[in-house]
Design an enzyme around this catalytic site. Structure first.
Site, PDB file in Angstrom:
ATOM      1  N   GLU A  54      31.116 -49.858  -9.125  1.00 20.91           N
ATOM      2  CA  GLU A  54      31.823 -50.389  -7.600  1.00 20.91           C
ATOM      3  C   GLU A  54      31.415 -49.696  -6.711  1.00 20.91           C
ATOM      4  O   GLU A  54      31.020 -49.570  -5.360  1.00 20.91           O
ATOM      5  CB  GLU A  54      32.843 -51.133  -8.337  1.00 20.91           C
ATOM      6  CG  GLU A  54      33.731 -52.253  -8.788  1.00 20.91           C
ATOM      7  CD  GLU A  54      32.852 -52.877  -7.784  1.00 20.91           C
ATOM      8  OE1 GLU A  54      33.333 -53.074  -6.654  1.00 20.91           O
ATOM      9  OE2 GLU A  54      32.468 -54.553  -8.863  1.00 20.91           O
ATOM     10  N   THR A  60      25.953 -51.503  -0.527  1.00 25.32           N
ATOM     11  CA  THR A  60      24.551 -51.654  -1.237  1.00 25.32           C
ATOM     12  C   THR A  60      24.192 -53.017  -1.501  1.00 25.32           C
ATOM     13  O   THR A  60      25.351 -53.153  -2.419  1.00 25.32           O
ATOM     14  CB  THR A  60      24.626 -50.254  -1.701  1.00 25.32           C
ATOM     15  OG1 THR A  60      24.933 -48.815  -1.090  1.00 25.32           O
ATOM     16  CG2 THR A  60      22.824 -49.800  -2.553  1.00 25.32           C
ATOM     17  N   TYR A  99      24.602 -42.969   2.381  1.00 25.69           N
ATOM     18  CA  TYR A  99      26.758 -42.916   2.029  1.00 25.69           C
ATOM     19  C   TYR A  99      26.271 -41.915   1.349  1.00 25.69           C
ATOM     20  O   TYR A  99      27.313 -42.299   0.027  1.00 25.69           O
ATOM     21  CB  TYR A  99      26.918 -44.312   1.383  1.00 25.69           C
ATOM     22  CG  TYR A  99      26.670 -45.205   2.682  1.00 25.69           C
ATOM     23  CD1 TYR A  99      27.073 -45.671   3.871  1.00 25.69           C
ATOM     24  CD2 TYR A  99      25.573 -46.033   2.116  1.00 25.69           C
ATOM     25  CE1 TYR A  99      27.291 -46.641   4.951  1.00 25.69           C
ATOM     26  CE2 TYR A  99      25.550 -47.287   3.928  1.00 25.69           C
ATOM     27  CZ  TYR A  99      26.065 -47.142   4.793  1.00 25.69           C
ATOM     28  OH  TYR A  99      25.870 -48.588   5.966  1.00 25.69           O
ATOM     29  N   TYR A 136      39.548 -51.771  -2.267  1.00 23.94           N
ATOM     30  CA  TYR A 136      38.572 -53.054  -3.018  1.00 23.94           C
ATOM     31  C   TYR A 136      38.402 -52.607  -4.507  1.00 23.94           C
ATOM     32  O   TYR A 136      38.838 -53.008  -5.292  1.00 23.94           O
ATOM     33  CB  TYR A 136      37.647 -53.186  -2.384  1.00 23.94           C
ATOM     34  CG  TYR A 136      36.739 -54.026  -3.104  1.00 23.94           C
ATOM     35  CD1 TYR A 136      36.783 -54.501  -3.337  1.00 23.94           C
ATOM     36  CD2 TYR A 136      35.424 -52.900  -3.450  1.00 23.94           C
ATOM     37  CE1 TYR A 136      35.900 -55.566  -3.961  1.00 23.94           C
ATOM     38  CE2 TYR A 136      34.216 -53.335  -4.649  1.00 23.94           C
ATOM     39  CZ  TYR A 136      34.556 -54.550  -4.947  1.00 23.94           C
ATOM     40  OH  TYR A 136      33.424 -54.936  -5.216  1.00 23.94           O
ATOM     41  N   ASP A 154      35.619 -58.682  -1.717  1.00 23.49           N
ATOM     42  CA  ASP A 154      34.502 -58.109  -1.160  1.00 23.49           C
ATOM     43  C   ASP A 154      33.746 -58.562   0.026  1.00 23.49           C
ATOM     44  O   ASP A 154      34.485 -59.691   0.600  1.00 23.49           O
ATOM     45  CB  ASP A 154      33.342 -57.159  -2.399  1.00 23.49           C
ATOM     46  CG  ASP A 154      32.393 -58.397  -3.015  1.00 23.49           C
ATOM     47  OD1 ASP A 154      33.476 -60.137  -2.705  1.00 23.49           O
ATOM     48  OD2 ASP A 154      31.538 -58.455  -3.574  1.00 23.49           O
ATOM     49  N   CYS A 222      36.454 -77.461  -0.099  1.00 25.92           N
ATOM     50  CA  CYS A 222      35.411 -76.117   0.862  1.00 25.92           C
ATOM     51  C   CYS A 222      35.758 -77.207   2.591  1.00 25.92           C
ATOM     52  O   CYS A 222      35.252 -78.549   2.644  1.00 25.92           O
ATOM     53  CB  CYS A 222      34.080 -76.003   1.115  1.00 25.92           C
ATOM     54  SG  CYS A 222      34.003 -74.767   2.278  1.00 25.92           S
ATOM     55  N   THR A 311      24.534 -46.071  10.090  1.00 24.36           N
ATOM     56  CA  THR A 311      25.720 -46.746  10.156  1.00 24.36           C
ATOM     57  C   THR A 311      26.497 -47.220  11.596  1.00 24.36           C
ATOM     58  O   THR A 311      26.660 -47.915  12.415  1.00 24.36           O
ATOM     59  CB  THR A 311      27.422 -46.469   8.995  1.00 24.36           C
ATOM     60  OG1 THR A 311      26.657 -46.343   8.166  1.00 24.36           O
ATOM     61  CG2 THR A 311      28.385 -47.997   9.115  1.00 24.36           C
TER      62      THR A 311
END
Length: 374
Positions: A54, A60, A99, A136, A154, A222, A311
């Site tokens: 995670e 990524t 990162y 998260y 996510d 949906c 970023t």
């Protein structure tokens, strides 16, 4: 006529049930997971593997993470082994994944968990107290590793929920609304499989472009499918243009092929990583771009220009190349040619070195060693 709360809960349970049925058949095989069948037989996921995956998966792709995950697990099969590893080795193994604050937090978290007996806490609140673990990641570990109900949201889940309920609020402002929907849907049984099912649905069916709605187990519920325009969701605000920064990089090579490197400061952009000497560019200011700004005099030759996107900004570096002799400057070191591929070089620095010396950062092939002459 208003829909009762009981009806809403019943609908959510039905959605969860159908999604889990789909997941049982169509789940992705990932190196950090156990399968639904293994789970049903009583197997339990290793919290270390879920935590590691995670953290790697933050910003990524799954495909990029798989190889890195396997390397880490082979080198450091449990959290105690990772805690015992030198930080420099961890940064080297992370190089290229981006990162880099994640890698520093990864090591800090491993150190702390190892000090506490090697056991990860099993609640979201306790997990959030560990370095590098936010809302998260704590929810994902709680649900997937410990099979406790938690709303795991996510990017894939945001897309699924935005379409399922036709959420017109821009995504940047709709986080709480999306999370509330997920909280209502999480089942009391198999919450870990449910979290992974939502992710898999977004990754393989409810994709950003050309979603495969006819194969979706939730298509009857949906509202975006009913509207005929699922790609409209999630709604996003226009992206602001990234500023362009400029600077220069200097690739100095010794006669034996060693390259002059230095380590960046622990904090800040690319903190703790290795680099060739560069000028003082940052996310906010440009650096000098000519050979006149080199760290020492040499016969510097222009080797090209490389571009890299971070970023919050884009970067262009003019690359200069020189062959030199002598000892390394203070704060610098010579890295032998055969060790360059294993250095903790971020992608932008690999690009700079490759512009000056093509192939220098590539791992040597096991068949490339020269044989002695007969």
């Amino acid at each position: 006529m208003a829909v009762s709360r009981d009806s809403s809960r019943a609908a959510s349970r039905d959605i969860a049930s159908r999604l889990l049925g789909w997941y049982d058949v169509h789940h992705r095989e990932l190196p950090w997971r156990i399968t639904p069948r293994e789970h049903a037989r009583g197997a339990r996921t290793d919290p270390y593997r879920i935590w590691l995956s995670e953290v790697m998966l933050q910003q990524t792709t799954v495909e990029a993470v798989k190889a890195y995950f396997r390397v880490f697990i082979e080198k450091w099969p449990d959290v105690e082994a990772l805690a015992a590893a030198p930080t420099e080795d961890v940064m080297k193994a992370w190089a290229g994944l981006g990162y880099y604050s994640r890698a520093r937090n990864l090591k800090a978290c491993a150190d702390l968990v190892a000090q506490r007996g090697g056991q990860f806490p099993d609640t979201e609140a306790a997990l959030r107290e560990l370095p590098g673990i936010g809302a998260y990641t704590s929810a994902a570990i709680t649900a997937i590793a410990f099979d406790r109900p938690a709303a795991v949201v996510d990017g894939n889940v945001e897309r699924v929920i935005s379409r399922l309920f036709s959420i017109t609020t821009p995504l940047s402002e709709a986080k709480a609304e999306i999370r509330a929907h997920v909280e209502c849907m999480v089942p009391g049984t198999r919450p870990g499989d449910f979290a992974q099912a939502m992710m898999d649905l977004g990754a393989t069916i409810c994709t950003p472009r050309r979603p495969r709605c006819m194969l979706c187990p939730l298509r009857e519920d949906c509202s975006a499918v009913l509207s005929g325009d699922p790609e409209h969701f999630p709604v996003r605000l226009p992206k602001a243009d990234k500023p362009l920064r400029r600077g220069a990089a200097f690739v100095a090579v010794r006669n034996d092929g060693a390259i002059l490197l230095r380590k960046r400061a622990e904090k800040g952009l690319l903190g703790g990583m290795t680099e060739v000497p560069t000028t003082g560019w940052t996310a906010r200011i440009d650096g000098a771009t000519t050979e006149a700004s080199a760290p020492f005099p040499a016969d510097w030759r222009h080797a090209g220009r490389i571009a890299h996107v971070f970023t919050h900004f884009a970067l262009e570096l003019e690359v200069f190349h020189a062959h030199i002799k002598g000892d390394a400057l203070a704060g610098h070191f010579w890295s032998p040619a055969h060790e360059i591929s294993g250095e903790a070089l971020p992608t932008v620095m690999k690009k700079a070195i490759e512009a000056a010396i093509p192939g220098a950062t590539k791992k040597p092939s096991p068949h490339s060693a020269k044989r002695p002459h007969d």
